[in-house]
Design a protein around this motif. Structure first.
Motif, PDB file in Angstrom:
ATOM      1  N   GLU A 106       0.733  -1.369   0.074  1.00  0.00           N
ATOM      2  CA  GLU A 106       0.063   0.087  -0.059  1.00  0.00           C
ATOM      3  C   GLU A 106       0.793   1.252  -0.116  1.00  0.00           C
ATOM      4  O   GLU A 106       0.363   2.206  -0.382  1.00  0.00           O
ATOM      5  CB  GLU A 106      -0.882   0.163   1.075  1.00  0.00           C
ATOM      6  N   ARG A 107       1.946   1.349   0.290  1.00  0.00           N
ATOM      7  CA  ARG A 107       2.975   2.227   0.546  1.00  0.00           C
ATOM      8  C   ARG A 107       3.431   2.853  -0.809  1.00  0.00           C
ATOM      9  O   ARG A 107       3.862   4.070  -0.947  1.00  0.00           O
ATOM     10  CB  ARG A 107       4.074   2.154   1.484  1.00  0.00           C
ATOM     11  N   ILE A 108       3.090   2.087  -1.786  1.00  0.00           N
ATOM     12  CA  ILE A 108       3.547   2.641  -3.265  1.00  0.00           C
ATOM     13  C   ILE A 108       2.563   2.687  -4.139  1.00  0.00           C
ATOM     14  O   ILE A 108       2.478   2.698  -5.285  1.00  0.00           O
ATOM     15  CB  ILE A 108       4.731   1.815  -4.032  1.00  0.00           C
ATOM     16  N   VAL A 109       1.348   2.907  -3.528  1.00  0.00           N
ATOM     17  CA  VAL A 109       0.080   3.089  -4.118  1.00  0.00           C
ATOM     18  C   VAL A 109      -0.722   4.308  -3.966  1.00  0.00           C
ATOM     19  O   VAL A 109      -0.703   4.787  -2.968  1.00  0.00           O
ATOM     20  CB  VAL A 109      -0.976   1.803  -3.796  1.00  0.00           C
ATOM     21  N   GLY A 110      -1.115   4.801  -4.848  1.00  0.00           N
ATOM     22  CA  GLY A 110      -2.165   6.122  -4.997  1.00  0.00           C
ATOM     23  C   GLY A 110      -3.497   6.032  -5.509  1.00  0.00           C
ATOM     24  O   GLY A 110      -3.873   5.018  -5.962  1.00  0.00           O
ATOM     25  N   ARG A 111      -4.492   6.750  -4.806  1.00  0.00           N
ATOM     26  CA  ARG A 111      -5.632   6.666  -5.330  1.00  0.00           C
ATOM     27  C   ARG A 111      -5.950   7.232  -6.828  1.00  0.00           C
ATOM     28  O   ARG A 111      -5.258   7.990  -7.371  1.00  0.00           O
ATOM     29  CB  ARG A 111      -6.555   7.764  -4.457  1.00  0.00           C
ATOM     30  N   LYS A 112      -6.794   6.575  -7.503  1.00  0.00           N
ATOM     31  CA  LYS A 112      -6.755   6.763  -8.940  1.00  0.00           C
ATOM     32  C   LYS A 112      -7.426   8.057  -9.287  1.00  0.00           C
ATOM     33  O   LYS A 112      -8.314   8.423  -8.391  1.00  0.00           O
ATOM     34  CB  LYS A 112      -7.550   5.749  -9.744  1.00  0.00           C
ATOM     35  N   PRO A 113      -6.812   8.853 -10.105  1.00  0.00           N
ATOM     36  CA  PRO A 113      -7.554  10.173 -10.457  1.00  0.00           C
ATOM     37  C   PRO A 113      -8.973   9.912 -10.682  1.00  0.00           C
ATOM     38  O   PRO A 113      -9.135   9.152 -11.513  1.00  0.00           O
ATOM     39  CB  PRO A 113      -6.763  10.818 -11.430  1.00  0.00           C
TER      40      PRO A 113
END
Length: 337
Positions: A106-113
């Motif tokens: 999870e530390r290298i994941v972002g919320r999708k625009p």
């Protein structure tokens, strides 16, 4: 689950170079998310690993760009929950995104625009992280309108990383952005993304850059064929300038050329944080979220240029061929199963 893998080193034109396989669905543990992959993008790293790393008959799944939906989480996850739409590049030492389901920290994941669909979002993570880290972590280019004005040269501006670097430098800094591009269509693309000036790296590069920046440049982002341009880049850099690169030079570069001007050399590998689980590993989560905010605000845009259809071996072979041609503008994406 469906996946695309390779089992031996073969030319991409061989039908067995990438094959459709069926693999067990993984189970998340710790800080891992289990993501249902909706779309992927292909990068040069995919083709390099396929050509250089022999899996010795095992099913090796490539892919380091994805957008999808979280379907399950490990016991230690705090940043996401099932149902969240996400985008990420993943880690090079783990199984890749060319599969229906993937585990990713999870530390290298972002919320999708929210303003992008999955295909548009999948074009962004690896190149956004790479360009962001080059500009703001390696070269320490100041953000905002304050600070000393800088001149930045982006070599290979029409590729995936260049397409993001131009946008970030133009929209988030007060620097003058010079991009190199050699064809009419690539020159038009980098201008569209915000480059102040465009130069042809196949011509007299030094003269072309000096024509718009007589004193030279402060920073260089060398994204391809560094060994071919290295002496010219050193000539163009101002004293105490900074050179950052991401490619693997085909022959050693003579770093002693940097000494008279005290030019610093900076490598960028966006997988460093995940490979070594650095203390600041979560910085990639934060920058992807910030990039998503910038996309939703209309400051940044996706660099998707071509969607090659469903995620399967035949279409991935076509995508690898396109990337290996070194003529790709922006990003190539596949979406759906």
């Amino acid at each position: 689950m469906k996946a695309v893998a390779y089992r031996q080193i073969l030319p991409i034109t061989d039908p067995q170079s990438l094959i459709d396989v069926d693999l067990p669905q993984p189970v998340p543990q710790g800080r891992d998310l289990l993501v249902k992959v909706e779309a992927i993008s292909v990068n040069p790293v995919d083709t390099k690993v396929r050509r250089r790393t022999d899996p010795a008959g095992a099913d090796k799944v490539l892919g380091w760009d994805a957008a999808g939906t979280v379907v399950a989480v490990g016991a230690d996850v705090t940043l996401f929950k099932p149902g969240d739409a996400v985008y990420y590049a993943g880690a090079i030492d783990r199984s890749g995104s060319n599969a229906q389901f993937q585990l990713v920290d999870e530390r290298i994941v972002g919320r999708k625009p929210s303003t992008l669909d999955f295909a548009q979002a999948a074009a962004m993570p690896l190149t956004t992280i790479t360009a962001w880290e080059m500009l703001f972590d390696r070269l320490n280019v100041p953000r905002g309108s304050s600070g000393r004005h800088r001149v930045i040269l982006v070599m290979g501006g029409a590729g995936g990383v260049g397409s993001m670097a131009i946008q970030l430098a133009r929209r988030l800094t007060n620097a003058t952005v010079i991009a190199s591009a050699s064809r009419e269509d690539t020159q038009a693309w980098v201008k569209e993304l915000g480059a102040h000036h465009v130069v042809d790296h196949h011509g007299d590069l030094v003269a072309a850059v000096k024509a718009v920046a007589p004193q030279g440049v402060d920073d260089v982002l060398s994204l391809t064929h560094t060994e071919q341009h290295f002496p010219k880049l050193v000539e163009l850099l101002k004293p105490q300038g900074k050179l950052a690169l991401i490619d693997d030079p085909a022959k050693p570069i003579d770093v002693t050329l940097l000494k008279p001007k005290s030019i610093s050399l900076h490598w960028e590998l966006m997988f460093t944080r995940s490979l070594f689980h650095t203390d600041d590993m979560q910085a990639q989560h934060q920058l992807l979220n910030e990039a998503a905010d910038l996309v939703d605000a209309g400051v940044l845009r996706t660099t998707l240029r071509e969607n090659m259809g469903a995620i399967n071996a035949a279409n991935l072979r076509r995508a690898h061929q396109q990337v290996e041609s070194a003529s790709t503008i922006g990003k190539v994406v596949l979406s759906g199963w």
